[in-house]
Design a protein around this motif. Structure first.
Motif, PDB file in Angstrom:
ATOM      1  N   ASP A  63       0.806  -1.227   0.000  1.00 23.20           N
ATOM      2  CA  ASP A  63       0.000   0.000   0.000  1.00 23.20           C
ATOM      3  C   ASP A  63       0.836   1.273   0.000  1.00 23.20           C
ATOM      4  N   PHE A  64       2.032   1.226   0.601  1.00 23.20           N
ATOM      5  CA  PHE A  64       2.896   2.397   0.727  1.00 23.20           C
ATOM      6  C   PHE A  64       4.342   1.993   0.474  1.00 23.20           C
ATOM      7  N   LEU A  65       5.133   2.948   0.051  1.00 25.03           N
ATOM      8  CA  LEU A  65       6.582   2.883   0.114  1.00 25.03           C
ATOM      9  C   LEU A  65       7.042   3.721   1.294  1.00 25.03           C
ATOM     10  N   LYS A  66       8.120   3.293   1.936  1.00 26.99           N
ATOM     11  CA  LYS A  66       8.691   4.047   3.054  1.00 26.99           C
ATOM     12  C   LYS A  66      10.183   4.201   2.807  1.00 26.99           C
ATOM     13  N   THR A  67      10.719   5.364   3.129  1.00 25.88           N
ATOM     14  CA  THR A  67      12.090   5.666   2.756  1.00 25.88           C
ATOM     15  C   THR A  67      13.126   4.852   3.519  1.00 25.88           C
ATOM     16  N   ALA A  68      13.100   4.884   4.848  1.00 25.25           N
ATOM     17  CA  ALA A  68      14.233   4.370   5.602  1.00 25.25           C
ATOM     18  C   ALA A  68      13.839   3.948   7.009  1.00 25.25           C
ATOM     19  N   THR A  69      14.682   3.091   7.587  1.00 28.50           N
ATOM     20  CA  THR A  69      14.486   2.679   8.974  1.00 28.50           C
ATOM     21  C   THR A  69      15.018   3.718   9.952  1.00 28.50           C
ATOM     22  N   GLY A  70      15.975   4.524   9.511  1.00 29.45           N
ATOM     23  CA  GLY A  70      16.689   5.410  10.415  1.00 29.45           C
ATOM     24  C   GLY A  70      17.928   4.757  10.998  1.00 29.45           C
TER      25      GLY A  70
END
Length: 213
Positions: free
Chosen positions: A145-152
């Motif tokens: 449903d989404f893309l997410k950039t990074a875990t941190g």
């Protein structure tokens, strides 16, 4: 942007996160109308403590190199414990090796395990632009449903160019290094649908303050 607070996921995911840390974060999320992103082990407590707060949790965190079967079971367990959304980490090593079928099947295993929304963290600080495009396409094709950039935890975080690139494929959660309303506003303007931030309360307060000026 009257819906800004509901688009911010107030986050605590560090290795030393305590139950009290989570309760404090949930109090802040409830106060400002934020979502929360917390470790899986605290979901049951959180869903009882603040049932009004939408809860996300992480799958295969932070490195993404669990087997698909383990990730799928994590997803099932998380939903049973009260998770409203799941943020899974892509298998970066498989992606870099060009094993696209394995990457897609890994994501599909989690998507198939639950009807809850799935966000896929592609860990942009570790990828080339070509890999970011390829990862984004695979995530879209896998039905997430989404893309997410990074875990941190991968040496960097969200950037405006990465959000612009990723938003060509799916709604984006910009996460990692978003520490102020100015940062968040730049991400929203770049096309982000959500923000993930450990300082979600600070961002929300700065947003409120600038609206009142």
């Amino acid at each position: 942007m009257d819906d800004v607070p509901s688009r911010i996921e107030h986050t605590v995911l560090g290795p030393e996160t305590t139950p009290n840390d989570v309760r404090t974060l949930l109090d802040e999320a409830s106060e400002y109308g934020l979502r929360a992103c917390i470790p899986p082990c605290y979901l049951e407590m959180a869903s009882e403590y603040t049932p009004e707060v939408e809860l996300a949790t992480v799958i295969g965190f932070p490195h993404g190199n669990n087997t698909p079967e383990v990730k799928a079971q994590e997803a099932v367990d998380a939903v049973e414990a009260g998770a409203d959304e799941l943020d899974m980490v892509v298998n970066v090593g498989r992606l870099k090796a060009g094993d696209d079928d394995a990457v897609q099947e890994d994501i599909e295993a989690v998507v198939a395990a639950t009807t809850q929304p799935v966000k896929v963290i592609i860990e942009t600080p570790l990828l080339t632009d070509e890999e970011k495009h390829r990862a984004s396409q695979l995530v879209a094709e896998a039905g997430a449903d989404f893309l997410k950039t990074a875990t941190g935890f991968g040496g960097g975080g969200a950037t405006v160019p990465d959000v612009e690139l990723m938003s060509e494929y799916l709604p984006v959660k910009a996460s990692g290094g978003v520490g102020s309303w100015a940062d968040a506003e730049a991400m929203f303007e770049a096309g982000a649908a959500r923000i993930g931030a450990s300082s979600g309360d600070k961002i929300a307060q700065e947003y409120v303050d600038q609206r009142e000026e």
